[in-house]
Write a protein that holds these residues in place. Sequence first.
Motif, PDB file in Angstrom:
ATOM      1  N   THR A  36       0.809  -1.214   0.061  1.00  0.00           N
ATOM      2  CA  THR A  36      -0.104  -0.078  -0.146  1.00  0.00           C
ATOM      3  C   THR A  36       0.803   1.197   0.058  1.00  0.00           C
ATOM      4  OG1 THR A  36      -0.166  -0.126   2.120  1.00  0.00           O
ATOM      5  CG2 THR A  36      -1.965  -0.765   1.143  1.00  0.00           C
ATOM      6  N   PRO A  37       0.393   2.425  -0.564  1.00  0.00           N
ATOM      7  CA  PRO A  37       1.165   3.372  -0.838  1.00  0.00           C
ATOM      8  C   PRO A  37       1.663   4.207   0.558  1.00  0.00           C
ATOM      9  CG  PRO A  37      -0.677   3.595  -2.188  1.00  0.00           C
ATOM     10  CD  PRO A  37      -0.927   2.484  -1.247  1.00  0.00           C
ATOM     11  N   ILE A  38       2.861   4.915   0.479  1.00  0.00           N
ATOM     12  CA  ILE A  38       3.211   5.591   1.653  1.00  0.00           C
ATOM     13  C   ILE A  38       3.383   6.814   1.509  1.00  0.00           C
ATOM     14  CG2 ILE A  38       5.289   5.755   3.267  1.00  0.00           C
ATOM     15  CD1 ILE A  38       6.236   2.792   1.998  1.00  0.00           C
ATOM     16  N   LEU A  39       2.856   7.980   2.410  1.00  0.00           N
ATOM     17  CA  LEU A  39       2.905   9.150   2.523  1.00  0.00           C
ATOM     18  C   LEU A  39       4.226   9.742   2.853  1.00  0.00           C
ATOM     19  CD1 LEU A  39      -0.792   9.754   4.084  1.00  0.00           C
ATOM     20  CD2 LEU A  39      -0.019   9.417   1.641  1.00  0.00           C
ATOM     21  N   VAL A  40       4.525  11.054   2.323  1.00  0.00           N
ATOM     22  CA  VAL A  40       5.673  11.570   2.670  1.00  0.00           C
ATOM     23  C   VAL A  40       5.308  12.717   3.571  1.00  0.00           C
ATOM     24  CG1 VAL A  40       8.034  12.614   2.203  1.00  0.00           C
ATOM     25  CG2 VAL A  40       6.670  10.578   0.578  1.00  0.00           C
ATOM     26  N   MET A  41       5.553  13.101   4.667  1.00  0.00           N
ATOM     27  CA  MET A  41       5.201  13.871   5.582  1.00  0.00           C
ATOM     28  C   MET A  41       6.205  14.395   6.752  1.00  0.00           C
ATOM     29  SD  MET A  41       1.417  11.988   6.806  1.00  0.00           S
ATOM     30  CE  MET A  41       0.813  13.445   7.602  1.00  0.00           C
ATOM     31  N   VAL A  42       6.086  15.955   6.824  1.00  0.00           N
ATOM     32  CA  VAL A  42       7.022  16.323   7.937  1.00  0.00           C
ATOM     33  C   VAL A  42       5.740  16.796   9.112  1.00  0.00           C
ATOM     34  CG1 VAL A  42       8.402  18.247   8.646  1.00  0.00           C
ATOM     35  CG2 VAL A  42       8.649  17.171   6.470  1.00  0.00           C
ATOM     36  N   GLU A  43       5.734  16.270  10.069  1.00  0.00           N
ATOM     37  CA  GLU A  43       4.769  16.419  11.241  1.00  0.00           C
ATOM     38  C   GLU A  43       3.318  16.144  10.704  1.00  0.00           C
ATOM     39  OE1 GLU A  43       5.889  19.804  13.159  1.00  0.00           O
ATOM     40  OE2 GLU A  43       7.800  18.925  14.140  1.00  0.00           O
ATOM     41  N   VAL A  58       3.797   1.922  -5.339  1.00  0.00           N
ATOM     42  CA  VAL A  58       4.685   1.017  -5.943  1.00  0.00           C
ATOM     43  C   VAL A  58       5.072   1.079  -7.127  1.00  0.00           C
ATOM     44  CG1 VAL A  58       4.902  -1.707  -6.515  1.00  0.00           C
ATOM     45  CG2 VAL A  58       4.087  -1.126  -4.415  1.00  0.00           C
ATOM     46  N   GLU A  59       3.940   1.609  -7.882  1.00  0.00           N
ATOM     47  CA  GLU A  59       3.910   1.829  -9.388  1.00  0.00           C
ATOM     48  C   GLU A  59       5.067   3.005  -9.663  1.00  0.00           C
ATOM     49  OE1 GLU A  59       1.016   1.855  -7.799  1.00  0.00           O
ATOM     50  OE2 GLU A  59       0.709  -0.305  -8.624  1.00  0.00           O
ATOM     51  N   ASN A  60       4.888   4.114  -8.907  1.00  0.00           N
ATOM     52  CA  ASN A  60       5.721   5.325  -9.105  1.00  0.00           C
ATOM     53  C   ASN A  60       7.182   4.931  -8.906  1.00  0.00           C
ATOM     54  OD1 ASN A  60       5.163   6.730  -6.178  1.00  0.00           O
ATOM     55  ND2 ASN A  60       6.738   7.965  -7.306  1.00  0.00           N
TER      56      ASN A  60
END
Length: 357
Positions: A324-331, A340-342
């Motif tokens: 499953t996709p993963i979010l990139v976050m700061v706080e 996975v695709e990108n």
Amino acid sequence: MSRPQSPWSFRLATVSGIPIRVHFTFLLLLVWIGLPAGKDAPRAIGIVVAVFACVLLHELGHALTALKCGIGIRDITLYPIGGVAMLTGRPNPKQEFWITIAGPAVNLAIVAVLAPIVWSTGQTLDFTARLGEQSLVVALLEANLFLFGFNMLPAFPMDGGRILRAVLAMRIGETKATSIAAGIGQFLAVVLFFLGVFGQQIVLMIIAAFVFLGAGQEVASAVGHSLTANKLALDAMMTRFRTLSPNATLSEAATMVVQGWQQAFPVMLEGRVLGLLGRDELAGAMTASGPDSYVGGAMRRDYRAVLPNTPLDSVLEMFAEDRTPILVMVEERLLGIITVENLGEFMMLERAKRGSA
Ligand SMILES: [Zn+2]
């Protein structure tokens, strides 16, 4: 975050926080050995269990050394053809060398303990004896000699091959080392397979097939890691993406998927991430509660997030456990999303760049 356990294995014990699991086919092995042994069955089964205790000690040798190197262990699973210690991290060549050599070293240590006992009691080794015909000490000594010798074959991804890869990697880099070790491994797998065919040893044929496939997988994974090495989550994340409100309907979400937006949507309210709606949740909820139900009820709340400076290697490992996709976050702030695709596309472009360099 962990992958669900195989339903075909059960937990036997926990050692130093490491779950020890037994695959259910292992029980079939006991039946398979016990039935033809007749009145020798308890003895034969006892020997098999004792041999697998040695296999477990071998795997614990790997696992405890890995923990010492600071690398996590997900679990150890015993299969009829041997054991597997699953590492959660990726050791560097020097660590891999020590982690790998620790397994066969355990078998050698057991040999060193048993050999004087066998020698002093005047017993002899006979590798052609049937299971149950020998004393436990002799059977265990033979088994550990075999485990040591067999695992030290340079047939990557078996221990001997891993040691070879680690030693090569310190000189010529991991990708090249892996492809050389895997080439030797696949060649030996073919040899083992034909030895199995001619000797009518089905187990040997199965092991040869595993070695062959395993070597191929390791090459793919090493190439993947070489493409993500020294890259960060920031480099591969998608920054142009759509988000959904929890009050949107599933049919609105489905329309966005069809229109060619991403396949997973962060669900946001007033600038805060509440959850993630992926293809699976969307399809599942559409069937269960219909297209007019709300995204807020269908999203998963246990989304995974990483910092933008997270090594891309770690992101790749997270995908190995769960796609499953993963979010990139700061706080609280959402910067991007990695699927996975990108990530696959990112690696393809990296490979192309390298090809033209
Ligand atoms: Zn091993």
